[in-house]
Design a protein around this motif. Structure first.
Motif, PDB file in Angstrom:
ATOM      1  N   ARG A   9       0.841  -1.190   0.227  1.00  0.00           N
ATOM      2  CA  ARG A   9      -0.392  -0.017  -0.294  1.00  0.00           C
ATOM      3  C   ARG A   9       0.685   1.212   0.087  1.00  0.00           C
ATOM      4  O   ARG A   9       1.912   1.184  -0.022  1.00  0.00           O
ATOM      5  CB  ARG A   9      -0.677   0.147   1.196  1.00  0.00           C
ATOM      6  CG  ARG A   9      -0.166   0.658   2.659  1.00  0.00           C
ATOM      7  CD  ARG A   9      -1.328   0.082   3.456  1.00  0.00           C
ATOM      8  NE  ARG A   9      -0.479   0.233   4.767  1.00  0.00           N
ATOM      9  CZ  ARG A   9       0.679   1.001   5.826  1.00  0.00           C
ATOM     10  NH1 ARG A   9       0.003   2.232   4.778  1.00  0.00           N
ATOM     11  NH2 ARG A   9       0.634   0.998   6.983  1.00  0.00           N
ATOM     12  N   ARG A  10       0.454   2.631  -0.334  1.00  0.00           N
ATOM     13  CA  ARG A  10       0.957   3.615   0.319  1.00  0.00           C
ATOM     14  C   ARG A  10       1.426   3.504   1.295  1.00  0.00           C
ATOM     15  O   ARG A  10       0.474   3.991   1.745  1.00  0.00           O
ATOM     16  CB  ARG A  10      -0.276   5.016  -1.207  1.00  0.00           C
ATOM     17  CG  ARG A  10       0.640   5.403  -0.321  1.00  0.00           C
ATOM     18  CD  ARG A  10       1.280   6.044  -2.179  1.00  0.00           C
ATOM     19  NE  ARG A  10       0.978   5.907  -3.559  1.00  0.00           N
ATOM     20  CZ  ARG A  10       2.181   5.832  -3.844  1.00  0.00           C
ATOM     21  NH1 ARG A  10       3.366   6.395  -4.865  1.00  0.00           N
ATOM     22  NH2 ARG A  10       1.390   5.138  -5.912  1.00  0.00           N
ATOM     23  N   ALA A  11       2.264   3.989   1.491  1.00  0.00           N
ATOM     24  CA  ALA A  11       3.334   4.819   3.069  1.00  0.00           C
ATOM     25  C   ALA A  11       1.846   6.598   3.655  1.00  0.00           C
ATOM     26  O   ALA A  11       1.087   6.659   2.203  1.00  0.00           O
ATOM     27  CB  ALA A  11       4.438   5.196   3.444  1.00  0.00           C
ATOM     28  N   VAL A  12       2.060   6.409   4.501  1.00  0.00           N
ATOM     29  CA  VAL A  12       0.951   7.164   5.365  1.00  0.00           C
ATOM     30  C   VAL A  12       1.878   7.784   6.839  1.00  0.00           C
ATOM     31  O   VAL A  12       2.788   7.125   6.560  1.00  0.00           O
ATOM     32  CB  VAL A  12      -0.249   7.007   6.339  1.00  0.00           C
ATOM     33  CG1 VAL A  12      -1.184   6.679   4.887  1.00  0.00           C
ATOM     34  CG2 VAL A  12      -0.070   5.970   6.989  1.00  0.00           C
ATOM     35  N   VAL A  13       1.627   8.906   6.877  1.00  0.00           N
ATOM     36  CA  VAL A  13       2.573   9.842   7.633  1.00  0.00           C
ATOM     37  C   VAL A  13       2.735   9.043   9.235  1.00  0.00           C
ATOM     38  O   VAL A  13       3.985   8.571   9.997  1.00  0.00           O
ATOM     39  CB  VAL A  13       1.969  10.940   7.838  1.00  0.00           C
ATOM     40  CG1 VAL A  13       2.865  12.025   9.377  1.00  0.00           C
ATOM     41  CG2 VAL A  13       2.202  12.461   6.791  1.00  0.00           C
ATOM     42  N   GLN A  52       5.364   8.889  -2.083  1.00  0.00           N
ATOM     43  CA  GLN A  52       6.786   8.498  -3.162  1.00  0.00           C
ATOM     44  C   GLN A  52       7.136   7.273  -2.544  1.00  0.00           C
ATOM     45  O   GLN A  52       7.553   6.694  -3.202  1.00  0.00           O
ATOM     46  CB  GLN A  52       8.300   9.398  -2.380  1.00  0.00           C
ATOM     47  CG  GLN A  52       8.301  10.423  -2.892  1.00  0.00           C
ATOM     48  CD  GLN A  52       9.038  11.615  -2.871  1.00  0.00           C
ATOM     49  OE1 GLN A  52       9.525  11.306  -1.362  1.00  0.00           O
ATOM     50  NE2 GLN A  52       9.441  13.145  -2.698  1.00  0.00           N
ATOM     51  N   ILE A  53       5.554   6.669  -1.174  1.00  0.00           N
ATOM     52  CA  ILE A  53       6.868   5.152  -0.846  1.00  0.00           C
ATOM     53  C   ILE A  53       5.017   3.817  -0.585  1.00  0.00           C
ATOM     54  O   ILE A  53       4.562   4.570  -0.695  1.00  0.00           O
ATOM     55  CB  ILE A  53       7.429   5.874   0.484  1.00  0.00           C
ATOM     56  CG1 ILE A  53       8.567   6.996   0.325  1.00  0.00           C
ATOM     57  CG2 ILE A  53       7.195   4.368   1.081  1.00  0.00           C
ATOM     58  CD1 ILE A  53       9.281   7.449   1.795  1.00  0.00           C
ATOM     59  N   LEU A  54       5.676   3.323  -1.056  1.00  0.00           N
ATOM     60  CA  LEU A  54       5.283   2.006  -0.844  1.00  0.00           C
ATOM     61  C   LEU A  54       5.330   0.929   0.049  1.00  0.00           C
ATOM     62  O   LEU A  54       6.631   0.817   0.148  1.00  0.00           O
ATOM     63  CB  LEU A  54       5.087   0.882  -2.148  1.00  0.00           C
ATOM     64  CG  LEU A  54       4.194   1.469  -3.598  1.00  0.00           C
ATOM     65  CD1 LEU A  54       4.129   0.769  -5.100  1.00  0.00           C
ATOM     66  CD2 LEU A  54       2.701   1.964  -2.869  1.00  0.00           C
ATOM     67  N   ASP A 103       7.937  -5.386  -7.789  1.00  0.00           N
ATOM     68  CA  ASP A 103       6.898  -4.843  -8.725  1.00  0.00           C
ATOM     69  C   ASP A 103       6.558  -4.104  -8.788  1.00  0.00           C
ATOM     70  O   ASP A 103       5.276  -3.750  -9.516  1.00  0.00           O
ATOM     71  CB  ASP A 103       6.308  -6.527  -9.123  1.00  0.00           C
ATOM     72  CG  ASP A 103       7.620  -8.166  -9.494  1.00  0.00           C
ATOM     73  OD1 ASP A 103       8.293  -7.781 -10.285  1.00  0.00           O
ATOM     74  OD2 ASP A 103       6.445  -8.595  -9.193  1.00  0.00           O
ATOM     75  N   ALA A 104       5.693  -4.206  -7.450  1.00  0.00           N
ATOM     76  CA  ALA A 104       4.401  -2.333  -7.671  1.00  0.00           C
ATOM     77  C   ALA A 104       4.933  -1.461  -8.094  1.00  0.00           C
ATOM     78  O   ALA A 104       4.648  -0.562  -8.531  1.00  0.00           O
ATOM     79  CB  ALA A 104       3.740  -3.255  -5.834  1.00  0.00           C
ATOM     80  N   ALA A 105       6.269  -1.454  -7.657  1.00  0.00           N
ATOM     81  CA  ALA A 105       6.477   0.089  -8.040  1.00  0.00           C
ATOM     82  C   ALA A 105       6.770   0.146  -9.185  1.00  0.00           C
ATOM     83  O   ALA A 105       6.331   1.096  -9.906  1.00  0.00           O
ATOM     84  CB  ALA A 105       8.338   0.240  -7.273  1.00  0.00           C
ATOM     85  N   VAL A 106       7.045  -0.997  -9.878  1.00  0.00           N
ATOM     86  CA  VAL A 106       6.578  -0.739 -11.502  1.00  0.00           C
ATOM     87  C   VAL A 106       6.031  -0.811 -12.286  1.00  0.00           C
ATOM     88  O   VAL A 106       5.631   0.015 -12.826  1.00  0.00           O
ATOM     89  CB  VAL A 106       8.005  -2.570 -11.888  1.00  0.00           C
ATOM     90  CG1 VAL A 106       7.191  -2.195 -13.499  1.00  0.00           C
ATOM     91  CG2 VAL A 106       9.137  -2.129 -11.572  1.00  0.00           C
TER      92      VAL A 106
END
Length: 167
Positions: A9-13, A52-54, A103-106
């Motif tokens: 998932r996408r990062a959160v603070v 910017q982060i997964l 793979d998720a980033a790509v």
């Protein structure tokens, strides 16, 4: 731990403290050119933002992350994403989490219309280089002896993956 129970998932603070722990625990001269970060340091700042982060999460714990950003602020290369941070907790390695994150980033880059993903990896980091090779990245160039780490000169290997070549 197995990769089948992992959520990307996408990062959160709120992930910041665990990401700082991951950076501290995963650090080694094999993959890092900067000194070991503090375990309780601030992770997010003006250069590193959650979007910017997964992250890879297993049983409610963030166990790894990958960060990709445009390599420069120039409009002329906004079609590129560069991986500038990638780590998995040592206790979670060997389970396929790194491959899932890569793979998720790509796929996220492809969904954003990005044409190419690039990265830099230390020449002696054979585990990371194998992971990138398996994901389809190829060596674009080598900067011989670019870093002096732990008493040795180490190559900086530039790698890339064209998203136009893949379905």
């Amino acid at each position: 731990m197995r990769s089948d129970g992992v959520t990307i998932r996408r990062a959160v603070v709120e992930d910041g403290p665990q990401l700082a722990v991951i950076d501290h625990e995963a650090w080694s001269w094999a993959g890092d050119v900067m000194p070991r970060p503090a375990k309780d340091g601030e992770y997010f700042n003006e250069r590193r933002a959650p979007e910017q982060i997964l992250v890879a999460e297993s049983d409610g714990l963030v166990v790894g992350y990958i960060r990709q950003v445009p390599p420069t602020p120039l409009d002329s290369n906004q079609h590129i994403r560069q991986i500038q941070g990638f780590a998995v907790l040592p206790t979670a390695r060997g389970c396929g989490i790194g491959a899932l994150l890569l793979d998720a980033a790509v796929e996220a880059a492809r969904a954003d219309g990005i044409r190419r993903v690039t990265l830099r990896v230390l020449g002696w980091n054979v585990h990371a280089r194998r992971l990138y090779d398996r994901a389809g990245f190829s060596v674009d160039g080598v900067l011989p002896g670019e870093f002096h780490l732990d008493g040795e000169y180490v190559d900086d290997v530039l790698m890339g993956l064209s998203l136009l070549d893949r379905d």
